[in-house]
Design a protein around this motif. Structure first.
Motif, short mmCIF file in Angstrom:
data_model
loop_
_atom_site.label_atom_id
_atom_site.label_comp_id
_atom_site.label_asym_id
_atom_site.label_seq_id
_atom_site.Cartn_x
_atom_site.Cartn_y
_atom_site.Cartn_z
N ILE B 12 72.09 49.62 10.89
CA ILE B 12 71.77 50.76 11.93
C ILE B 12 70.46 51.86 11.17
O ILE B 12 71.35 52.84 10.46
CB ILE B 12 72.99 51.26 12.78
N VAL B 13 69.56 52.14 11.55
CA VAL B 13 68.37 52.37 11.59
C VAL B 13 67.56 53.04 12.82
O VAL B 13 67.96 52.61 14.12
CB VAL B 13 67.65 51.55 10.71
N GLN B 14 67.82 54.37 12.68
CA GLN B 14 67.17 55.17 13.99
C GLN B 14 65.42 55.00 14.05
O GLN B 14 64.95 54.29 13.18
CB GLN B 14 66.97 56.81 13.59
N LYS B 15 64.77 54.26 14.78
CA LYS B 15 63.85 54.61 15.58
C LYS B 15 63.10 55.57 14.87
O LYS B 15 63.04 56.48 14.45
CB LYS B 15 63.50 54.80 16.81
N GLY B 16 61.69 54.93 13.43
CA GLY B 16 60.84 55.43 12.81
C GLY B 16 61.63 55.87 11.30
O GLY B 16 60.89 55.78 10.52
N GLY B 17 62.48 55.32 10.82
CA GLY B 17 63.72 55.45 9.81
C GLY B 17 62.96 54.20 9.13
O GLY B 17 62.39 52.57 9.61
N ILE B 18 63.43 54.29 7.65
CA ILE B 18 63.65 53.03 6.53
C ILE B 18 64.69 51.99 6.52
O ILE B 18 65.62 52.77 6.50
CB ILE B 18 62.44 53.52 5.57
N SER B 19 64.10 50.82 6.91
CA SER B 19 65.50 49.80 6.58
C SER B 19 65.11 49.43 5.60
O SER B 19 64.29 48.53 5.02
CB SER B 19 65.46 48.38 7.92
N GLY B 104 70.20 33.73 2.01
CA GLY B 104 71.50 34.70 2.42
C GLY B 104 72.19 34.47 3.53
O GLY B 104 71.70 33.72 4.28
N SER B 105 73.26 35.99 4.21
CA SER B 105 74.32 35.49 4.59
C SER B 105 73.90 35.96 6.13
O SER B 105 74.67 36.39 6.98
CB SER B 105 75.66 35.48 4.30
N GLY B 106 72.17 37.18 5.51
CA GLY B 106 72.09 37.63 6.99
C GLY B 106 72.16 39.19 7.32
O GLY B 106 72.97 39.19 6.65
N THR B 107 71.30 40.01 7.47
CA THR B 107 71.45 41.05 7.59
C THR B 107 70.58 41.58 9.43
O THR B 107 70.20 41.02 9.91
CB THR B 107 71.33 41.91 7.09
N ARG B 108 72.23 41.94 10.06
CA ARG B 108 71.88 42.26 11.40
C ARG B 108 71.51 43.54 11.32
O ARG B 108 72.46 44.89 11.81
CB ARG B 108 73.25 42.13 12.71
N LEU B 109 69.94 43.51 12.01
CA LEU B 109 69.45 45.16 11.75
C LEU B 109 69.73 45.44 13.73
O LEU B 109 68.97 44.83 14.60
CB LEU B 109 68.07 45.21 11.09
N GLN B 110 70.05 47.17 13.46
CA GLN B 110 69.40 47.01 14.81
C GLN B 110 69.28 49.04 15.16
O GLN B 110 69.37 49.88 14.02
CB GLN B 110 70.45 47.69 16.03
N VAL B 111 67.78 48.64 15.61
CA VAL B 111 67.34 49.91 15.82
C VAL B 111 67.20 50.71 16.46
O VAL B 111 67.01 50.38 17.62
CB VAL B 111 65.43 49.49 15.04
N GLN B 112 68.11 51.79 16.28
CA GLN B 112 68.34 52.76 17.96
C GLN B 112 66.55 53.61 18.09
O GLN B 112 66.44 54.74 17.27
CB GLN B 112 69.40 53.59 18.06
N PRO B 113 66.48 53.78 19.83
CA PRO B 113 65.16 54.75 20.30
C PRO B 113 65.67 55.77 20.05
O PRO B 113 66.57 56.53 19.72
CB PRO B 113 65.81 54.29 21.67
#
Lengths: 116, 113
Positions: B12-19, B104-113
């Motif tokens: 989980i990353v905030q909008k504008g952040g680096i994933s 790979g097994s996968g990464t579920r990314l959620q970017v919060q506004p």
């Protein structure tokens, strides 16, 4: 990049029946691949399909269960035979990029299969 | 035996952040390392790829960093946006001439506004 279509996009099937999934590419490609993606999981290679030769299956997948046809350079089918609920997955075909890097693979939209 | 290990499982990353998503491989014969992005109900879409002769590749907001000696590679998404919310898969190919991909097994990314 190649444009890949799959039919059907989704289906609900009864246990013990079979379903044939079609994969059509808009350009000629040497290698086509079939993958399975179980719910919430990663992609697992089922087999590699070359035109004019028998498909090569990965460990755990057999031709009797997943027969594959590759009649020409733009088309392939995967049949899921004698289905059970454990076969419920997304089935994806992919192709090598026909030009440029031969290792670049592009995927179709997938066929979502539910077995009751 | 899984040949490509991916982490984290979710992010989980905030909008504008680096994933940042990391992958490690075991087979030194791999010579092609793509990243795929998958939205629900869609097939995986090629995002960016790298070969081991370079240590970094950048395309827009997406960068792959590659460490051959450590057998690791990572995806960096700069200025992450809510539209980047998806599942990301690393993959590898080339072992013993195989062109099929090992994922790979996968990464579920959620970017919060």
């Amino acid at each position: 990049s190649a444009v890949i279509s799959q039919k059907p996009s989704r289906d609900i099937c009864q246990r013990g029946t079979s379903l044939t999934i079609q994969c059509q590419v808009d350009s000629q490609v040497t290698m086509m691949f079939w993958y399975r993606q179980q719910p919430g999981q990663s992609l697992t290679l089922i087999a590699t399909a070359n035109q004019g030769s028998e498909a090569t299956y990965e460990s755990g997948f057999v031709i009797d269960k997943f027969p594959i046809s590759r009649p020409n350079l733009t088309f392939s089918t995967l049949t899921v035979s004698n289905m059970s609920p454990e076969d419920s997955s997304i089935y994806l075909c992919s192709v090598d990029q026909p030009s440029g890097s031969p290792d670049t693979q592009y995927f179709g939209p997938g066929t979502r299969l539910t077995v009751l | 035996q899984q040949q490509v290990k991916q982490s984290p499982q979710s992010l989980i990353v905030q909008k504008g952040g680096i994933s940042i998503i990391n992958c490690a491989y075991e087979n030194t014969a791999f010579d092609y390392f793509p990243w795929y992005q998958q939205f629900p109900g869609k097939g995986p879409a090629l995002l960016i790829a790298i070969r081991p002769d370079v240590s970094e590749k950048k395309e827009g907001r997406f960068t792959i960093s590659f460490n051959k000696s450590a057998k690791q590679f990572s995806l960096h998404i700069m200025d992450s946006q809510p539209g980047d919310s998806a599942t990301y898969f690393c993959a590898a190919s080339g072992a013993t001439g195989r062109r099929a991909l090992t994922f790979g097994s996968g990464t579920r990314l959620q970017v919060q506004p």
